[in-house]
Design a protein around this motif. Structure first.
Motif, short mmCIF file in Angstrom:
data_model
loop_
_atom_site.label_atom_id
_atom_site.label_comp_id
_atom_site.label_asym_id
_atom_site.label_seq_id
_atom_site.Cartn_x
_atom_site.Cartn_y
_atom_site.Cartn_z
N ASP A 11 0.85 -1.19 0.00
CA ASP A 11 0.00 0.00 0.00
C ASP A 11 0.89 1.24 0.00
N ALA A 12 0.95 1.94 -1.13
CA ALA A 12 1.81 3.12 -1.26
C ALA A 12 1.41 4.23 -0.30
N ASP A 13 0.16 4.28 0.11
CA ASP A 13 -0.28 5.30 1.06
C ASP A 13 0.25 5.04 2.46
N LEU A 14 0.60 3.78 2.75
CA LEU A 14 1.11 3.43 4.08
C LEU A 14 2.63 3.31 4.12
N CYS A 15 3.24 2.90 3.03
CA CYS A 15 4.68 2.63 3.00
C CYS A 15 5.47 3.90 3.32
N ILE A 16 6.41 3.76 4.28
CA ILE A 16 7.26 4.89 4.66
C ILE A 16 8.69 4.73 4.13
N GLY A 17 8.95 3.65 3.40
CA GLY A 17 10.23 3.46 2.75
C GLY A 17 11.39 3.15 3.68
N ASN A 18 11.13 2.49 4.80
CA ASN A 18 12.22 2.17 5.72
C ASN A 18 13.03 0.95 5.32
N ALA A 19 12.60 0.21 4.32
CA ALA A 19 13.34 -0.90 3.70
C ALA A 19 13.42 -2.17 4.53
N MET A 20 12.67 -2.30 5.57
CA MET A 20 12.69 -3.54 6.35
C MET A 20 12.27 -4.73 5.48
N CYS A 21 11.29 -4.54 4.63
CA CYS A 21 10.86 -5.63 3.75
C CYS A 21 11.95 -6.00 2.76
N ARG A 22 12.66 -5.00 2.26
CA ARG A 22 13.73 -5.27 1.30
C ARG A 22 14.89 -6.01 1.97
N GLN A 49 10.43 -16.13 3.62
CA GLN A 49 11.07 -14.81 3.57
C GLN A 49 10.04 -13.71 3.32
N ILE A 50 9.10 -13.98 2.44
CA ILE A 50 8.08 -12.98 2.13
C ILE A 50 7.21 -12.71 3.35
N LEU A 51 6.82 -13.75 4.05
CA LEU A 51 6.00 -13.56 5.26
C LEU A 51 6.80 -12.87 6.36
N HIS A 52 8.10 -13.10 6.41
CA HIS A 52 8.94 -12.37 7.36
C HIS A 52 8.95 -10.88 7.01
N ALA A 53 9.00 -10.56 5.74
CA ALA A 53 8.96 -9.16 5.31
C ALA A 53 7.65 -8.50 5.73
N VAL A 54 6.55 -9.24 5.65
CA VAL A 54 5.25 -8.72 6.08
C VAL A 54 5.31 -8.35 7.55
N SER A 55 5.85 -9.25 8.36
CA SER A 55 5.90 -8.99 9.80
C SER A 55 6.91 -7.91 10.16
N ALA A 56 7.92 -7.69 9.31
CA ALA A 56 8.94 -6.67 9.58
C ALA A 56 8.46 -5.25 9.27
N CYS A 57 7.42 -5.13 8.48
CA CYS A 57 6.93 -3.80 8.09
C CYS A 57 6.30 -3.10 9.30
N PRO A 58 6.87 -1.96 9.72
CA PRO A 58 6.37 -1.28 10.92
C PRO A 58 5.00 -0.60 10.74
N ALA A 60 2.54 -1.98 8.54
CA ALA A 60 1.62 -2.98 7.97
C ALA A 60 1.16 -2.60 6.56
N ALA A 61 2.13 -2.19 5.74
CA ALA A 61 1.81 -1.76 4.37
C ALA A 61 1.76 -2.92 3.38
N ILE A 62 2.18 -4.11 3.79
CA ILE A 62 2.25 -5.25 2.87
C ILE A 62 1.13 -6.23 3.16
N VAL A 63 0.46 -6.63 2.10
CA VAL A 63 -0.60 -7.64 2.21
C VAL A 63 -0.20 -8.82 1.33
N VAL A 64 -0.26 -10.01 1.90
CA VAL A 64 0.03 -11.23 1.15
C VAL A 64 -1.18 -12.14 1.26
N ARG A 65 -1.66 -12.57 0.11
CA ARG A 65 -2.81 -13.48 0.07
C ARG A 65 -2.44 -14.72 -0.73
#
Length: 75
Positions: A11-22, A49-58, A60-65
């Protein structure tokens, strides 16, 4: 389940670009021209790894379905 059966969005409206997911899934998440994370095509990291990225996002800008069921996945 392989990563290709996941529907991943940022979600670009939520992402703050801190790169934890990257840091968690660098072959799935890349930086766009605004310094925010987006999903690269195809996402190349494994499910764990992808689910870890979801949990690392401070923020909650990432949604995985699950692409087949539409069920939202969490780590």
């Amino acid at each position: 389940m392989h990563q290709h059966s996941l529907d991943i969005s940022v979600d670009a409206d939520l992402c703050i670009g801190n790169a934890m997911c990257r840091q968690a899934a660098s072959r799935t998440f890349v930086t766009d021209e605004h310094g925010q994370s987006v999903v690269g095509e195809p996402p190349l990291d494994g499910r764990e790894q992808i689910l870890h990225a979801v949990s690392a996002c401070p923020v909650a800008a990432i949604v995985v379905r699950d692409a087949e069921t539409g069920e939202e996945l969490f780590e």
